[in-house]
Design a protein around this motif. Structure first.
Motif, short mmCIF file in Angstrom:
data_model
loop_
_atom_site.label_atom_id
_atom_site.label_comp_id
_atom_site.label_asym_id
_atom_site.label_seq_id
_atom_site.Cartn_x
_atom_site.Cartn_y
_atom_site.Cartn_z
N HIS A 35 42.82 35.62 39.16
CA HIS A 35 41.77 36.57 38.74
C HIS A 35 41.27 37.40 39.92
O HIS A 35 40.74 38.48 39.73
CB HIS A 35 40.63 35.84 38.02
CG HIS A 35 41.07 35.32 36.68
ND1 HIS A 35 41.62 34.07 36.53
CD2 HIS A 35 41.10 35.90 35.46
CE1 HIS A 35 41.96 33.91 35.26
NE2 HIS A 35 41.66 35.00 34.59
N GLN B 136 49.04 39.36 35.97
CA GLN B 136 48.73 38.49 37.12
C GLN B 136 49.36 37.10 36.99
O GLN B 136 49.18 36.25 37.87
CB GLN B 136 47.21 38.36 37.29
CG GLN B 136 46.52 37.59 36.17
CD GLN B 136 45.02 37.80 36.15
OE1 GLN B 136 44.52 38.85 36.53
NE2 GLN B 136 44.27 36.79 35.75
N LYS C 193 38.05 32.70 24.82
CA LYS C 193 38.25 33.65 25.91
C LYS C 193 37.13 34.67 26.01
O LYS C 193 36.83 35.36 25.03
CB LYS C 193 39.56 34.42 25.69
CG LYS C 193 40.83 33.60 25.78
CD LYS C 193 41.02 32.89 27.11
CE LYS C 193 40.99 33.81 28.31
NZ LYS C 193 41.03 33.04 29.59
N ASP D 247 46.11 38.78 30.46
CA ASP D 247 46.38 38.60 31.89
C ASP D 247 47.85 38.37 32.27
O ASP D 247 48.13 37.68 33.25
CB ASP D 247 45.50 37.47 32.46
CG ASP D 247 44.04 37.91 32.60
OD1 ASP D 247 43.75 39.12 32.45
OD2 ASP D 247 43.19 37.04 32.86
N CYS E 189 46.70 32.11 30.90
CA CYS E 189 45.32 32.54 30.77
C CYS E 189 44.76 31.97 29.47
O CYS E 189 43.75 31.27 29.46
CB CYS E 189 45.27 34.07 30.75
SG CYS E 189 43.62 34.73 30.56
N GLU F 82 47.40 31.22 37.16
CA GLU F 82 47.94 31.56 35.84
C GLU F 82 49.46 31.72 35.90
O GLU F 82 49.99 32.41 36.78
CB GLU F 82 47.28 32.84 35.31
CG GLU F 82 45.84 32.54 34.89
CD GLU F 82 45.10 33.70 34.26
OE1 GLU F 82 44.05 33.45 33.66
OE2 GLU F 82 45.56 34.86 34.37
#
Ligand code: PEP
Ligand code: MN
Length: 336
Positions: free
Chosen positions: A272, A312, A131, A309, A102, A298
Motif C-alpha cells: 500500500h 501493487q 474492504k 489493488d 488485497c 499483497e
C-alpha cells in the motif's frame, strides 16, 4: 510515573504499592517484565509526588514517564512484546512474512494464492472480506462469505489469517473468524473501534493513519492496551505526501523511531506504500534492513484480473524471491 519493584518483591509488596496508588485516586497497572514487576500510574493529572513511594517495601525506583502514551512506551515496559498467533511469533527472533490478496474474491482465488504464498515462505495469510474502498462503486468485499473462505484457507494450509474490521457493528463477526484483526489506515483514529479492539481476545494489527504522526499512532495503540488487550502489532504502510511516483511514501524512518519508543512489534506493508509492484521488493528489503519485525505483502496469481489493488500485487514467483532476499537481509542483523 512508573514504580519499579525489586526483583525479589513479594506479591504482598506489589499489592501494597497498588493499594497505595489507588488510595490517592489514581489507577495502578502492574506490568510483569522479564525480571521484575513495574507498576504504572494512570489517570494522574499533573505529576505524581514521588515521595509517597520512597522507602515503601519492595520499591526499587521511581521513573517519571515523559511521553504522552504510557502502556505502549518503552519507559513502561523495556522488553519487546512478542505477539503469538498459533506457532507464529511477531516481534520475536524471526522475520514474519504475511501475504495474500488485497481482497478475498472467491474460494478458488484465495486457496490458489494461499498455496503459492505458503510455498514461497509466508507464515500467515492476509485477505480482506470487508474492504474500505474510496469509491462506493468498487468491489466492497464478500463480507461473511469472505470470512468463511478465510477459515477454509486456515484449515487447508495451517496459516493463521489476518483480515480487516471496518466498523464497530461487524467487530463480533470478524473476531469470530480472524486470527489477527486488522484496523486499517482510515480507521486508525476511530476511537470506539479502538476501544472495542481493546476488549478483543485476538491480536490487533494497527495500521498507521495515512496522515498520522507517530505520536498519534502510538496514542491509538494506547487505547487498545488501555482497554486490556496487550497484543498489538503496529504496521507502517506509507503516508500521504506530494509525490506522484508512488501511491504513498513509505516512512522508513518510522521503524527505528517506533522500535525506540515502544515495546510493540512493528511490521511494514510495502504494497500500500508503493501502489506499484516494481517498488515492493526494494521497499521490503529496506524495511527489513531498518529492523522491521515482518512484512505484510499483497500477492495475486492473476493480478490483471484482481478486483482490487492488482497493480501493487506481486506475482507468486516474485513473492518467493522476496522471501529469499528478505531472509538474507534479516540475517545480517542480530539485535532483534
Ligand atoms: C489493506 O491492507 O487491505 C488496506 C486497505 O490497507 P490500508 O488500510 O493500509 O490502506
Ligand atoms: Mn489492498
Amino acid at each position: 510515573m512508573l514504580v519499579v519493584m525489586n526483583k525479589t518483591a513479594t506479591q504482598e509488596e506489589i499489592d501494597n504499592v497498588v493499594a497505595c496508588i489507588e488510595k490517592r485516586g489514581y489507577t495502578a497497572r502492574p506490568i510483569p517484565g522479564g525480571e521484575r514487576v513495574s507498576i504504572g500510574i494512570l489517570y494522574n493529572k499533573g505529576s505524581v509526588d514521588a515521595s509517597f513511594f520512597r522507602g515503601v517495601q519492595g520499591v526499587k525506583d521511581l521513573i517519571p514517564v515523559t511521553r504522552p502514551y504510557k502502556l505502549v512506551s518503552r519507559e513502561f515496559k523495556p522488553e519487546n512484546t512478542v505477539v503469538n498467533v498459533g506457532d507464529v511469533s511477531i516481534g520475536g527472533k524471526s522475520l514474519v512474512m504475511i501475504a495474500g490478496p488485497c481482497a478475498i474474491e472467491s474460494e478458488t482465488q484465495a486457496l490458489t494464492i494461499a498455496r503459492h504464498v505458503k510455498k514461497g515462505g509466508a507464515q500467515m495469510f492476509r485477505g480482506g472480506a470487508f474492504k474500505p474502498r474510496t469509491s462506493p462503486y468498487s468491489f466492497q468485499g464478500l463480507g461473511e462469505e469472505g470470512l468463511r473462505i478465510l477459515v477454509k484457507v486456515r484449515e487447508e494450509t495451517g496459516l493463521p489469517v489476518v483480515t480487516e474490521v471496518m466498523d464497530y457493528e461487524t467487530f463480533d463477526l470478524v473476531e469470530k473468524y480472524a486470527d489477527v484483526i486488522q484496523i486499517g489506515t482510515r480507521n486508525m483514529q476511530n476511537f470506539s473501534l479502538l476501544r472495542r479492539a481493546g476488549q478483543a481476545e485476538k491480536p490487533i494489527l494497527l495500521k498507521r493513519g495515512m496522515a498520522a504522526t507517530i505520536d498519534e499512532w502510538l496514542m491509538a495503540a494506547e487505547y487498545i492496551l488501555e482497554e486490556g488487550n496487550p497484543n498489538v502489532i503496529l504496521c507502517e504502510r506509507g503516508v500521504r505526501t506530494f509525490v506522484n511516483h508512488s501511491r504513498n511514501t513509505l516512512d522508513i524512518s518510522a521503524i527505528p523511531v517506533v522500535r525506540k519508543e515502544t515495546h510493540l512489534p512493528i511490521i511494514v506493508d510495502p504494497s500500500h506504500a508503493a501502489g506499484i509492484r516494481d517498488q515492493v521488493i526494494p521497499l521490503s528489503l529496506a524495511s527489513v534492513a531498518v529492523e522491521a519485525h515482518g512484512l505484510i505483502v499483497e500477492v495475486h496469481h492473476a493480478p490483471d484480473e484482481a478486483l482490487s489493488d492488482g497493480a501493487q500485487s506481486l506475482y507468486p514467483d516474485q513473492f518467493e524471491e522476496l522471501c529469499r532476499k528478505a531472509e538474507t537481509v534479516f540475517n545480517m542483523f542480530d539485535s532483534k
